[in-house]
Design a protein around this motif. Sequence first.
Motif, short mmCIF file in Angstrom:
data_model
loop_
_atom_site.label_atom_id
_atom_site.label_comp_id
_atom_site.label_asym_id
_atom_site.label_seq_id
_atom_site.Cartn_x
_atom_site.Cartn_y
_atom_site.Cartn_z
N GLY A 2 0.82 -1.20 0.00
CA GLY A 2 0.00 0.00 0.00
C GLY A 2 0.86 1.25 0.00
O GLY A 2 2.08 1.20 0.00
N HIS A 4 0.92 3.38 2.41
CA HIS A 4 1.31 3.73 3.77
C HIS A 4 2.20 2.64 4.35
O HIS A 4 2.07 1.47 4.04
CB HIS A 4 0.06 3.89 4.65
N SER A 5 3.11 3.05 5.19
CA SER A 5 3.93 2.11 5.92
C SER A 5 4.15 2.66 7.33
O SER A 5 3.90 3.83 7.59
CB SER A 5 5.27 1.88 5.21
N TYR A 6 4.59 1.80 8.20
CA TYR A 6 4.82 2.16 9.59
C TYR A 6 6.33 2.29 9.79
O TYR A 6 7.09 1.41 9.43
CB TYR A 6 4.23 1.09 10.50
N GLY A 41 6.82 -8.48 6.48
CA GLY A 41 6.37 -7.11 6.63
C GLY A 41 7.50 -6.10 6.76
O GLY A 41 7.26 -4.90 6.71
N ARG A 62 11.26 0.31 8.51
CA ARG A 62 10.01 0.58 7.78
C ARG A 62 9.30 -0.74 7.60
O ARG A 62 9.86 -1.71 7.11
CB ARG A 62 10.29 1.24 6.44
N TRP A 63 8.03 -0.76 8.05
CA TRP A 63 7.22 -1.97 8.05
C TRP A 63 5.94 -1.76 7.25
O TRP A 63 5.46 -0.63 7.14
CB TRP A 63 6.87 -2.34 9.49
N GLU A 64 5.39 -2.83 6.74
CA GLU A 64 4.13 -2.75 5.99
C GLU A 64 3.00 -2.25 6.88
O GLU A 64 2.11 -1.54 6.43
CB GLU A 64 3.75 -4.13 5.42
N SER A 65 3.02 -2.63 8.17
CA SER A 65 1.97 -2.20 9.09
C SER A 65 2.55 -2.16 10.50
O SER A 65 3.68 -2.60 10.74
CB SER A 65 0.77 -3.15 9.05
N LYS A 66 1.77 -1.66 11.43
CA LYS A 66 2.20 -1.55 12.82
C LYS A 66 2.26 -2.92 13.50
O LYS A 66 2.94 -3.10 14.49
CB LYS A 66 1.26 -0.61 13.59
N GLU A 67 1.56 -3.89 12.99
CA GLU A 67 1.48 -5.22 13.63
C GLU A 67 2.58 -6.14 13.23
O GLU A 67 3.12 -6.20 12.24
CB GLU A 67 0.14 -5.82 13.32
#
Length: 67
Positions: A2, A4-6, A41, A62-67
């Motif tokens: 996506g 956005h990334s975390y 991720g 840098r991660w795909e999401s916070k989880e």
Amino acid sequence: MGTHSYRVCAVFTLKDQDSKNRFITFCNGDNGLSIARAFDGCLSLDMYEGNEDPNKIVIWQRWESKE
């Protein structure tokens, strides 16, 4: 992926050059940053030396999401 990334920034200030060298050796070893890079991720994980303080290490993740 996506749009956005975390992102996570971890800053480590080591007490002296010897401590810094041991920290870098650990991070670059088999039990260091390569383990985090292998997690699902993980988009990137980079380590930098501080510009103003030579005993400071900054790790950007840098991660795909916070989880």
